[in-house]
Design a protein around this motif. Structure first.
Motif, PDB file in Angstrom:
ATOM      1  N   TYR A  94      -1.552  -4.768   1.422  1.00 32.14           N
ATOM      2  CA  TYR A  94      -0.471  -4.709   2.473  1.00 32.14           C
ATOM      3  C   TYR A  94       0.928  -5.119   1.402  1.00 32.14           C
ATOM      4  O   TYR A  94       1.978  -4.529   1.705  1.00 32.14           O
ATOM      5  N   ALA A 145      -1.581   1.024  -2.964  1.00 31.81           N
ATOM      6  CA  ALA A 145      -2.273   0.251  -1.743  1.00 31.81           C
ATOM      7  C   ALA A 145      -3.334   1.076  -1.251  1.00 31.81           C
ATOM      8  O   ALA A 145      -4.327   0.276  -0.974  1.00 31.81           O
ATOM      9  N   LYS A 146      -3.291   2.292  -1.157  1.00 36.34           N
ATOM     10  CA  LYS A 146      -4.287   3.037  -0.858  1.00 36.34           C
ATOM     11  C   LYS A 146      -5.554   2.850  -1.561  1.00 36.34           C
ATOM     12  O   LYS A 146      -6.599   2.578  -1.201  1.00 36.34           O
ATOM     13  N   ASP A 166       3.930   3.411  10.520  1.00 38.49           N
ATOM     14  CA  ASP A 166       3.583   3.937   9.429  1.00 38.49           C
ATOM     15  C   ASP A 166       2.743   5.291   9.978  1.00 38.49           C
ATOM     16  O   ASP A 166       2.414   5.711   8.872  1.00 38.49           O
ATOM     17  N   ASN A 168      -5.401   0.017   7.915  1.00 36.04           N
ATOM     18  CA  ASN A 168      -4.382   0.120   6.964  1.00 36.04           C
ATOM     19  C   ASN A 168      -4.594   1.063   6.029  1.00 36.04           C
ATOM     20  O   ASN A 168      -3.344   1.759   5.554  1.00 36.04           O
ATOM     21  N   ARG A 185       2.080  -2.173  -0.067  1.00 38.76           N
ATOM     22  CA  ARG A 185       2.543  -1.070   0.773  1.00 38.76           C
ATOM     23  C   ARG A 185       4.141  -1.662   1.096  1.00 38.76           C
ATOM     24  O   ARG A 185       4.938  -0.728   1.275  1.00 38.76           O
ATOM     25  N   ASN A 227       2.779   2.725  -2.129  1.00 38.17           N
ATOM     26  CA  ASN A 227       1.736   3.230  -1.383  1.00 38.17           C
ATOM     27  C   ASN A 227       0.431   3.667  -1.743  1.00 38.17           C
ATOM     28  O   ASN A 227      -0.686   3.550  -1.177  1.00 38.17           O
ATOM     29  N   TYR A 275      -1.416   3.993   4.976  1.00 36.29           N
ATOM     30  CA  TYR A 275      -1.104   4.240   3.635  1.00 36.29           C
ATOM     31  C   TYR A 275      -1.105   5.885   3.463  1.00 36.29           C
ATOM     32  O   TYR A 275      -0.488   6.420   2.948  1.00 36.29           O
TER      33      TYR A 275
END
Length: 160
Positions: A80, A91-92, A148, A111, A83, A88, A115
């Motif tokens: 998070y 984050a992924k 998002d 989440n 992100r 991103n 992403y």
């Protein structure tokens, strides 16, 4: 000397009251080696999340996830924070790593859907959202208003 457990209790109380400066001071007063305890790092992630200090949250949650991978909130907070820094793809990647440890965690799946949506990976986003909803029906309602997921909703509308 005040024991670490007491300082953690004080700091948590301060966070709950929105007294973030005081919470930070309590955590800063914890002695050397105790600063790296899982409970201390966990409370720091909570503090940095409340402070919206994404850099410190990412660094602290990363350390926590690496030393205590069984703590799902470490993975969630790490991804998070990335992100929130518009990282991103990273984050992924962290969410995917977290899912290797916690394959049935709906928050990580949700989440991850976010992403992927932000990255334009809309079929993956849709699939991950479906998984999150299967694990926890409350995400069906949450997904509707999550900014998002805007690209996902636009894609699904254009598909019909």
């Amino acid at each position: 000397m005040i024991p670490t457990s007491t300082r953690l209790s004080y700091a948590n109380g301060y966070i709950e009251l929105g007294m973030l400066k005081e919470a930070n001071e309590e955590l800063a007063a914890i002695v050397g080696s105790d600063r790296l305890l899982d409970d201390v790092l966990s409370l720091r992630t909570k503090l940095y999340l409340e402070m919206e200090n994404w850099e410190l949250l990412a660094a602290t949650a990363k350390q926590l996830a690496q030393q205590a991978p069984q703590l799902v909130h470490a993975w969630i907070h790490w991804a998070y924070a990335l992100r929130e820094m518009n990282l991103n793809a990273q984050a992924k990647s962290i969410a995917l790593d977290g899912l290797k440890q916690h394959p049935r965690n709906a928050i990580l799946w949700f989440n991850l859907a976010c992403y992927c949506s932000l990255l334009g990976e809309l079929q993956d986003s849709s699939d991950h959202l479906d998984t999150a909803i299967k694990l926890d029906k409350t995400f069906e309602k949450e997904a509707v208003d999550d900014p998002d997921l805007t690209a996902l909703w636009d894609w699904l509308k254009s598909d019909t």
